[in-house]
Motif scaffolding. Structure first.
Motif, PDB file in Angstrom:
ATOM      1  N   ILE A 110       2.903   2.351   2.716  1.00 42.07           N
ATOM      2  CA  ILE A 110       2.944   2.870   4.079  1.00 42.07           C
ATOM      3  C   ILE A 110       4.361   2.895   4.633  1.00 42.07           C
ATOM      4  CG2 ILE A 110       1.825   2.719   6.131  1.00 42.07           C
ATOM      5  CD1 ILE A 110      -0.595   1.654   5.049  1.00 42.07           C
TER       6      ILE A 110
ATOM      7  N   GLU B  65       0.950  -1.363   0.093  1.00 40.95           N
ATOM      8  CA  GLU B  65      -0.025   0.199   0.007  1.00 40.95           C
ATOM      9  C   GLU B  65       0.779   1.224  -0.110  1.00 40.95           C
ATOM     10  OE1 GLU B  65      -0.238  -2.378   2.433  1.00 40.95           O
ATOM     11  OE2 GLU B  65      -2.257  -3.014   2.674  1.00 40.95           O
TER      12      GLU B  65
ATOM     13  N   CYS C 286      -7.959   2.684   1.110  1.00 41.24           N
ATOM     14  CA  CYS C 286      -7.086   1.724   1.392  1.00 41.24           C
ATOM     15  C   CYS C 286      -7.887   0.337   0.972  1.00 41.24           C
ATOM     16  CB  CYS C 286      -6.517   1.608   2.492  1.00 41.24           C
ATOM     17  SG  CYS C 286      -4.958   0.542   2.602  1.00 41.24           S
TER      18      CYS C 286
ATOM     19  N   MET D 119      -0.329   5.009  -0.116  1.00 41.33           N
ATOM     20  CA  MET D 119      -1.189   5.408   1.189  1.00 41.33           C
ATOM     21  C   MET D 119      -0.369   6.754   1.642  1.00 41.33           C
ATOM     22  SD  MET D 119      -4.130   4.173   1.354  1.00 41.33           S
ATOM     23  CE  MET D 119      -4.431   4.939   2.773  1.00 41.33           C
TER      24      MET D 119
ATOM     25  N   TYR E  98       5.422   0.702   8.001  1.00 39.37           N
ATOM     26  CA  TYR E  98       4.480  -0.335   8.237  1.00 39.37           C
ATOM     27  C   TYR E  98       4.631  -1.437   7.447  1.00 39.37           C
ATOM     28  CZ  TYR E  98       0.012  -2.845   8.683  1.00 39.37           C
ATOM     29  OH  TYR E  98      -0.897  -4.028   8.504  1.00 39.37           O
TER      30      TYR E  98
ATOM     31  N   ASN F 283      -9.116   7.378   5.278  1.00 46.42           N
ATOM     32  CA  ASN F 283      -7.983   6.896   4.622  1.00 46.42           C
ATOM     33  C   ASN F 283      -8.473   5.362   4.357  1.00 46.42           C
ATOM     34  OD1 ASN F 283      -7.585   7.009   7.553  1.00 46.42           O
ATOM     35  ND2 ASN F 283      -5.744   5.698   7.153  1.00 46.42           N
ATOM     36  N   CYS F 284      -8.997   4.820   5.430  1.00 46.82           N
ATOM     37  CA  CYS F 284      -9.129   3.418   5.129  1.00 46.82           C
ATOM     38  C   CYS F 284     -10.218   2.894   4.061  1.00 46.82           C
ATOM     39  CB  CYS F 284      -9.538   2.523   6.759  1.00 46.82           C
ATOM     40  SG  CYS F 284      -8.257   2.767   7.871  1.00 46.82           S
TER      41      CYS F 284
ATOM     42  N   ARG G  11      -7.100  -1.974  -2.232  1.00 48.55           N
ATOM     43  CA  ARG G  11      -6.649  -3.455  -1.837  1.00 48.55           C
ATOM     44  C   ARG G  11      -7.347  -4.540  -2.624  1.00 48.55           C
ATOM     45  NH1 ARG G  11      -6.988  -3.919   3.084  1.00 48.55           N
ATOM     46  NH2 ARG G  11      -5.244  -2.979   3.771  1.00 48.55           N
TER      47      ARG G  11
ATOM     48  N   TYR H 251      -1.826   4.059  10.308  1.00 50.54           N
ATOM     49  CA  TYR H 251      -2.765   4.992   9.759  1.00 50.54           C
ATOM     50  C   TYR H 251      -4.174   4.418  10.135  1.00 50.54           C
ATOM     51  CZ  TYR H 251       0.608   7.159   6.666  1.00 50.54           C
ATOM     52  OH  TYR H 251       1.702   7.702   5.885  1.00 50.54           O
ATOM     53  N   SER H 252      -4.358   3.519  11.207  1.00 48.82           N
ATOM     54  CA  SER H 252      -5.316   2.718  11.420  1.00 48.82           C
ATOM     55  C   SER H 252      -6.316   3.439  12.380  1.00 48.82           C
ATOM     56  CB  SER H 252      -4.957   1.458  12.223  1.00 48.82           C
ATOM     57  OG  SER H 252      -5.815   0.772  12.790  1.00 48.82           O
TER      58      SER H 252
ATOM     59  N   CYS I  15      -1.105  -0.851  11.606  1.00 48.29           N
ATOM     60  CA  CYS I  15      -0.747   0.087  10.854  1.00 48.29           C
ATOM     61  C   CYS I  15      -0.970   1.454  11.336  1.00 48.29           C
ATOM     62  CB  CYS I  15      -2.101  -0.050   9.667  1.00 48.29           C
ATOM     63  SG  CYS I  15      -2.000   1.308   8.569  1.00 48.29           S
TER      64      CYS I  15
HETATM   65 FE1  SF4 Z   1      -5.099   0.790   4.928  1.00 45.18          FE
HETATM   66 FE2  SF4 Z   1      -6.455   1.412   7.103  1.00 45.18          FE
HETATM   67 FE3  SF4 Z   1      -5.490  -0.915   6.823  1.00 45.18          FE
HETATM   68 FE4  SF4 Z   1      -3.709   0.957   7.346  1.00 45.18          FE
HETATM   69  S1  SF4 Z   1      -5.399   0.276   8.734  1.00 45.18           S
HETATM   70  S2  SF4 Z   1      -3.761  -1.021   5.977  1.00 45.18           S
HETATM   71  S3  SF4 Z   1      -4.556   2.495   6.013  1.00 45.18           S
HETATM   72  S4  SF4 Z   1      -7.215  -0.131   5.532  1.00 45.18           S
END
Ligand code: SF4
Ligand code: ZN
Length: 341
Positions: free
Chosen positions: A92, A90, A143, A127, A95, A139-140, A147, A234-235, A232
């Protein structure tokens, strides 16, 4: 007096199975865990001899256990499958780059081929750059949509027949709860299926659908599997987080809650008159979609136009414009700049 294993009654029990409460020695635990996955595979006829199967591998505990168990069962029961690890990068930093190192080690440990597809090569965005533009709230959504498509595209490049993912029983139960709470009937109907033929471009299945997360952790720990356990960076995913902690509370009072929620989801019948989305293909990229443009193309268009909020929520009326690459009116531009995440 040491407690003896409830199964072999010879060895000392090493653990209490979270799913059943049985006291087991390590070897018996490995055996019952693997046999339950084997049973899930056989009873749902997930694979056919000679198929090439892509294992979605993130380096995390679920997909590492999945890759390990698939390899063990493929050899033990001579499934005749050609297994390949398939990973999505992704983009990131700090991570995914580290977790992909774990996948690369798994590739050597399990002697399986590995293919990595990246958001950068597929979409021109990572990402890291998406978060710079959209911030840390939706953001998710980006993602998750990217994905799903990236896995399919990687699988197509490898010409695999099926993709299997490491979704476990806790994940499925959480998804049932979330879809129920949101009133998302279409997803509620689909989310408990152990395999989905029509949802993506390539059939997907979840061999660990009935495996408890706690048992996956125990299996990985006692087998000393090499996996990556950092969250992650960005979670936020707040909604799933609440569903998760609610389910964990239920599980602590009644361990069967996880399977009970899955069974409830499986047995819900949806009224005939509920309109289900009709699947066709995205007019831009050809990916399967119930709208003219697939979600990934709408999200990408928003990112590329500097209006990332465009893809969040339902703005079907604008899709014709996007499809024809027409500019938005000043009013519409303003509207998307106004919407706050
Ligand atoms: Fe992607 Fe969100 Fe999972 Fe991070 S927590 S990998 S940004 S879906
Ligand atoms: Zn598309």
């Amino acid at each position: 007096m040491p407690v003896l294993c409830n199964r072999c009654e010879i060895k000392k029990a090493h653990l209490k199975r979270p799913k059943t409460g049985h006291s087991l020695c390590k070897e018996c635990f490995f055996w019952v865990f693997e046999e339950e996955v084997h049973h899930s595979i056989l009873s749902a006829k997930l694979f056919n001899r000679g198929e090439t199967v892509g294992i979605g591998a993130s380096g995390g505990k679920d997909s590492t256990v999945l890759a390990h168990v698939m390899k063990v069962l493929n050899e033990r029961y001579d499934y005749g499958l050609n297994l390949i690890l398939l990973s999505v990068d992704e983009g990131i930093t700090g991570y995914r780059d580290d977790s992909l190192e774990t996948v690369k080690r798994n590739q050597k440990q399990y002697e399986l081929p590995l293919k990595i597809v990246s958001y950068e090569e597929l979409y021109g965005w990572t990402m890291d750059t998406i978060v710079k533009q959209v911030g840390l709230k939706n953001n998710c959504t980006f993602c998750g949509v990217f994905r799903r498509q990236a896995l399919d595209r990687g699988a197509m490049m490898l010409e695999v027949d099926k993709i299997c993912t490491g979704h476990n029983a806790d994940d499925v139960a959480e998804t049932v709860l979330m879809n129920f709470l949101r009133g998302d009937i279409a997803r509620l109907r689909r989310c408990t299926a152990i395999s989905t033929g029509s949802e993506g471009a390539i059939p997907r299945c979840k061999p660990l659908k009935y495996a408890y997360e706690k048992e996956i952790v125990l299996y990985a720990y006692f087998k000393k599997l090499d996996y990556f356990s950092t969250e992650c960076i960005y979670s936020p995913n707040a909604y799933r987080g609440h569903a998760r902690s609610f389910l964990k509370d239920l599980e602590s009072i009644r361990p069967s809650s996880i399977i009970d929620v899955i069974h409830s989801g499986e047995n819900l019948s949806v009224k005939e008159e509920v309109r289900m989305p009709i699947q066709s293909n995205c007019a831009r990229c050809g990916y399967i979609s119930s709208q003219k443009l697939c979600k990934a193309c709408v999200l990408l268009e928003g990112l590329n136009r500097g209006l990332p909020k465009l893809g969040i929520g339902k703005h079907h009326k604008l899709q014709d414009k996007l499809l024809k690459s027409q500019p938005l009116t000043e009013e519409e531009e303003k509207k998307f700049k106004r919407i706050s995440f």
